[in-house]
Design a protein around this motif. Structure first.
Motif, PDB file in Angstrom:
ATOM      1  N   LYS A 283       1.631 -35.251  -8.832  1.00  0.00           N
ATOM      2  CA  LYS A 283      -0.003 -34.453  -9.266  1.00  0.00           C
ATOM      3  C   LYS A 283       0.132 -34.283 -10.630  1.00  0.00           C
ATOM      4  O   LYS A 283      -0.998 -34.094 -11.110  1.00  0.00           O
ATOM      5  CB  LYS A 283      -0.002 -33.409  -8.222  1.00  0.00           C
ATOM      6  CG  LYS A 283      -0.181 -33.633  -6.745  1.00  0.00           C
ATOM      7  CD  LYS A 283      -0.168 -32.160  -5.904  1.00  0.00           C
ATOM      8  CE  LYS A 283      -0.838 -32.500  -4.832  1.00  0.00           C
ATOM      9  NZ  LYS A 283      -0.589 -31.267  -3.849  1.00  0.00           N
ATOM     10  N   ALA A 284       1.273 -34.075 -11.344  1.00  0.00           N
ATOM     11  CA  ALA A 284       1.343 -33.647 -12.734  1.00  0.00           C
ATOM     12  C   ALA A 284       0.947 -34.564 -13.666  1.00  0.00           C
ATOM     13  O   ALA A 284       0.608 -34.386 -14.870  1.00  0.00           O
ATOM     14  CB  ALA A 284       2.800 -33.029 -13.105  1.00  0.00           C
ATOM     15  N   LEU A 285       1.401 -35.982 -13.330  1.00  0.00           N
ATOM     16  CA  LEU A 285       0.949 -37.095 -14.324  1.00  0.00           C
ATOM     17  C   LEU A 285      -0.396 -37.081 -14.632  1.00  0.00           C
ATOM     18  O   LEU A 285      -1.352 -37.179 -13.799  1.00  0.00           O
ATOM     19  CB  LEU A 285       1.499 -38.243 -13.504  1.00  0.00           C
ATOM     20  CG  LEU A 285       3.220 -38.381 -13.308  1.00  0.00           C
ATOM     21  CD1 LEU A 285       3.307 -39.519 -12.261  1.00  0.00           C
ATOM     22  CD2 LEU A 285       3.716 -38.670 -14.827  1.00  0.00           C
ATOM     23  N   ARG A 286      -0.759 -37.348 -15.816  1.00  0.00           N
ATOM     24  CA  ARG A 286      -1.932 -37.354 -16.408  1.00  0.00           C
ATOM     25  C   ARG A 286      -2.080 -38.909 -17.110  1.00  0.00           C
ATOM     26  O   ARG A 286      -1.025 -39.485 -17.363  1.00  0.00           O
ATOM     27  CB  ARG A 286      -2.292 -36.463 -17.300  1.00  0.00           C
ATOM     28  CG  ARG A 286      -2.089 -34.959 -16.714  1.00  0.00           C
ATOM     29  CD  ARG A 286      -3.396 -34.708 -15.850  1.00  0.00           C
ATOM     30  NE  ARG A 286      -3.231 -33.418 -15.233  1.00  0.00           N
ATOM     31  CZ  ARG A 286      -2.802 -33.325 -14.051  1.00  0.00           C
ATOM     32  NH1 ARG A 286      -2.459 -34.053 -13.519  1.00  0.00           N
ATOM     33  NH2 ARG A 286      -3.049 -32.137 -13.766  1.00  0.00           N
ATOM     34  N   SER A 287      -3.410 -39.296 -17.313  1.00  0.00           N
ATOM     35  CA  SER A 287      -3.529 -40.540 -17.887  1.00  0.00           C
ATOM     36  C   SER A 287      -2.862 -40.721 -19.298  1.00  0.00           C
ATOM     37  O   SER A 287      -2.993 -39.902 -20.081  1.00  0.00           O
ATOM     38  CB  SER A 287      -5.128 -40.895 -18.324  1.00  0.00           C
ATOM     39  OG  SER A 287      -5.437 -41.959 -18.877  1.00  0.00           O
ATOM     40  N   GLY A 288      -2.290 -41.786 -19.644  1.00  0.00           N
ATOM     41  CA  GLY A 288      -1.461 -41.939 -20.541  1.00  0.00           C
ATOM     42  C   GLY A 288      -0.040 -41.589 -20.553  1.00  0.00           C
ATOM     43  O   GLY A 288       1.017 -41.936 -21.482  1.00  0.00           O
TER      44      GLY A 288
ATOM     45  N   MET B  52       3.085 -38.806 -22.497  1.00  0.00           N
ATOM     46  CA  MET B  52       4.398 -38.078 -22.076  1.00  0.00           C
ATOM     47  C   MET B  52       5.263 -38.616 -21.082  1.00  0.00           C
ATOM     48  O   MET B  52       4.630 -39.464 -20.137  1.00  0.00           O
ATOM     49  CB  MET B  52       3.951 -36.555 -21.722  1.00  0.00           C
ATOM     50  CG  MET B  52       4.922 -35.651 -21.055  1.00  0.00           C
ATOM     51  SD  MET B  52       4.387 -34.219 -20.707  1.00  0.00           S
ATOM     52  CE  MET B  52       3.614 -33.468 -22.051  1.00  0.00           C
ATOM     53  N   LEU B  53       6.414 -38.497 -21.369  1.00  0.00           N
ATOM     54  CA  LEU B  53       7.418 -39.015 -20.357  1.00  0.00           C
ATOM     55  C   LEU B  53       7.919 -37.999 -19.281  1.00  0.00           C
ATOM     56  O   LEU B  53       8.297 -37.042 -19.582  1.00  0.00           O
ATOM     57  CB  LEU B  53       8.587 -39.691 -21.335  1.00  0.00           C
ATOM     58  CG  LEU B  53       8.422 -40.795 -22.194  1.00  0.00           C
ATOM     59  CD1 LEU B  53       9.671 -41.434 -22.799  1.00  0.00           C
ATOM     60  CD2 LEU B  53       7.724 -41.925 -21.808  1.00  0.00           C
ATOM     61  N   ILE B  54       7.927 -38.569 -18.161  1.00  0.00           N
ATOM     62  CA  ILE B  54       7.918 -37.678 -17.106  1.00  0.00           C
ATOM     63  C   ILE B  54       9.156 -38.217 -16.158  1.00  0.00           C
ATOM     64  O   ILE B  54       9.068 -39.614 -15.846  1.00  0.00           O
ATOM     65  CB  ILE B  54       6.946 -37.348 -16.003  1.00  0.00           C
ATOM     66  CG1 ILE B  54       5.741 -36.889 -16.712  1.00  0.00           C
ATOM     67  CG2 ILE B  54       7.198 -36.537 -14.879  1.00  0.00           C
ATOM     68  CD1 ILE B  54       5.799 -35.368 -17.570  1.00  0.00           C
ATOM     69  N   GLY B  55      10.267 -37.629 -15.945  1.00  0.00           N
ATOM     70  CA  GLY B  55      11.447 -38.150 -15.350  1.00  0.00           C
ATOM     71  C   GLY B  55      11.443 -37.646 -13.733  1.00  0.00           C
ATOM     72  O   GLY B  55      11.295 -36.432 -13.530  1.00  0.00           O
ATOM     73  N   TYR B  56      11.877 -38.654 -12.984  1.00  0.00           N
ATOM     74  CA  TYR B  56      11.891 -38.157 -11.392  1.00  0.00           C
ATOM     75  C   TYR B  56      13.375 -38.555 -10.919  1.00  0.00           C
ATOM     76  O   TYR B  56      13.854 -39.912 -11.422  1.00  0.00           O
ATOM     77  CB  TYR B  56      10.860 -38.893 -10.676  1.00  0.00           C
ATOM     78  CG  TYR B  56      11.170 -38.528  -8.897  1.00  0.00           C
ATOM     79  CD1 TYR B  56      10.832 -37.240  -8.564  1.00  0.00           C
ATOM     80  CD2 TYR B  56      11.331 -39.591  -8.253  1.00  0.00           C
ATOM     81  CE1 TYR B  56      11.302 -37.013  -6.953  1.00  0.00           C
ATOM     82  CE2 TYR B  56      11.707 -39.385  -6.905  1.00  0.00           C
ATOM     83  CZ  TYR B  56      11.743 -37.954  -6.397  1.00  0.00           C
ATOM     84  OH  TYR B  56      11.995 -37.610  -5.060  1.00  0.00           O
ATOM     85  N   MET B  57      13.811 -37.470 -10.404  1.00  0.00           N
ATOM     86  CA  MET B  57      15.604 -38.028 -10.037  1.00  0.00           C
ATOM     87  C   MET B  57      15.359 -37.467  -8.372  1.00  0.00           C
ATOM     88  O   MET B  57      14.820 -36.644  -7.908  1.00  0.00           O
ATOM     89  CB  MET B  57      16.473 -37.143 -10.560  1.00  0.00           C
ATOM     90  CG  MET B  57      16.343 -37.379 -12.114  1.00  0.00           C
ATOM     91  SD  MET B  57      17.460 -36.084 -13.089  1.00  0.00           S
ATOM     92  CE  MET B  57      16.791 -34.637 -12.437  1.00  0.00           C
TER      93      MET B  57
ATOM     94  N   ARG C 103      -4.934 -44.631 -12.156  1.00  0.00           N
ATOM     95  CA  ARG C 103      -5.036 -43.192 -12.946  1.00  0.00           C
ATOM     96  C   ARG C 103      -4.480 -43.388 -14.600  1.00  0.00           C
ATOM     97  O   ARG C 103      -4.623 -42.425 -15.225  1.00  0.00           O
ATOM     98  CB  ARG C 103      -4.227 -42.061 -12.403  1.00  0.00           C
ATOM     99  CG  ARG C 103      -4.480 -41.714 -10.657  1.00  0.00           C
ATOM    100  CD  ARG C 103      -3.693 -40.934 -10.039  1.00  0.00           C
ATOM    101  NE  ARG C 103      -2.975 -39.761 -10.782  1.00  0.00           N
ATOM    102  CZ  ARG C 103      -1.907 -39.221 -10.482  1.00  0.00           C
ATOM    103  NH1 ARG C 103      -1.331 -39.578  -9.358  1.00  0.00           N
ATOM    104  NH2 ARG C 103      -1.523 -38.360 -11.399  1.00  0.00           N
ATOM    105  N   GLY C 104      -4.043 -44.899 -14.683  1.00  0.00           N
ATOM    106  CA  GLY C 104      -3.876 -44.789 -16.230  1.00  0.00           C
ATOM    107  C   GLY C 104      -2.480 -44.524 -16.560  1.00  0.00           C
ATOM    108  O   GLY C 104      -1.926 -43.942 -17.597  1.00  0.00           O
ATOM    109  N   VAL C 105      -1.520 -44.107 -15.580  1.00  0.00           N
ATOM    110  CA  VAL C 105      -0.154 -43.594 -15.616  1.00  0.00           C
ATOM    111  C   VAL C 105       0.648 -45.039 -15.641  1.00  0.00           C
ATOM    112  O   VAL C 105       0.482 -45.998 -14.721  1.00  0.00           O
ATOM    113  CB  VAL C 105       0.222 -42.778 -14.564  1.00  0.00           C
ATOM    114  CG1 VAL C 105       1.530 -42.222 -14.673  1.00  0.00           C
ATOM    115  CG2 VAL C 105      -0.583 -41.366 -14.472  1.00  0.00           C
ATOM    116  N   GLY C 106       1.734 -45.089 -16.206  1.00  0.00           N
ATOM    117  CA  GLY C 106       2.657 -46.143 -16.272  1.00  0.00           C
ATOM    118  C   GLY C 106       3.921 -45.715 -15.552  1.00  0.00           C
ATOM    119  O   GLY C 106       4.288 -44.506 -15.411  1.00  0.00           O
TER     120      GLY C 106
END
Length: 209
Positions: free
Chosen positions: A54-59, A1-6, A87-90
């Motif tokens: 905190k919301a980010l998960r592996s992958g 999943m792609l998560i955006g931070y602004m 944590r396996g997060v990119g």
């Protein structure tokens, strides 16, 4: 999943995240997967960044418009990405000086490795400058180093409080704004003055009061 931070620096409405949002949407971030802060990048308290991490998960992959939207400084950035990697997060940066960073690819990891090396180099330079400055100050007869966290008033309060049946060390530390380690370096559990405490007061134990 792609998560955006602004992030924008001002919360008065003079700055918007529209440009960042449009770029992240174009990069594939879904409308419901955004976190947004309105605060200076140098502030520690960025609640939406904390929630995002905190919301980010592996992958998952964290997407930011520019590198400076995420990190307070290079050292903070390296620490954040190191934690995400474990944590396996990119992490992927869309534009600006960090646009080559994409820790989901081998080349992107290499680029970030260079950033990490620069952060380490920066730490070493600061350490060397500090040591050189202290040596120079000592040569001129001045003492260097951090000021004491414990003041004379705090030491006397600690002496009066420690060893009393109702004293809770944790609460005393909060009141004095010091760690347990600092407290115990100055005053023993029974309220006796220790060497660091004598140094702060500048007098012997018998004159402490």
């Amino acid at each position: 999943m792609l998560i955006g931070y602004m992030r924008v620096s001002k919360a008065d409405g003079s700055q918007t995240t529209d440009l960042q949002r449009d770029a992240l949407l174009a990069a594939g971030v879904e409308p419901g997967q955004f976190y947004e802060d309105k605060a200076s990048g140098k502030k520690d308290d960025r609640p939406q960044l904390t929630a995002c991490l905190k919301a980010l998960r592996s992958g998952d992959t964290l997407m930011v418009w520019k590198l400076d939207r995420l990190g307070r400084d290079l050292r903070h950035l390296v620490n954040v990405v190191h934690d995400l990697t474990e944590r396996g997060v990119g992490l992927k940066v869309l534009t600006g000086q960090g646009a080559a960073i994409d820790t989901t690819t081998a080349s992107g990891k290499l680029v970030f490795g260079i950033f990490a090396a620069l952060a380490e180099f920066e730490r070493e330079l600061i350490s060397e400058r500090t040591k050189a400055g202290l040596a120079s100050a000592r040569a001129r007869g001045r003492k260097g180093g951090r000021p004491y966290k414990m003041t004379a008033a705090k030491v006397r309060l600690a002496m009066a409080s420690m060893g009393q049946p109702g004293t809770k060390v944790g609460e005393l530390c909060k009141e004095l704004e010091v760690t347990r380690q600092t407290l115990y370096r100055h005053v023993s559990p029974t309220g006796e003055l220790r060497p660091d405490g004598k140094k702060v007061l500048g007098i012997g134990f018998e004159d402490a009061f």
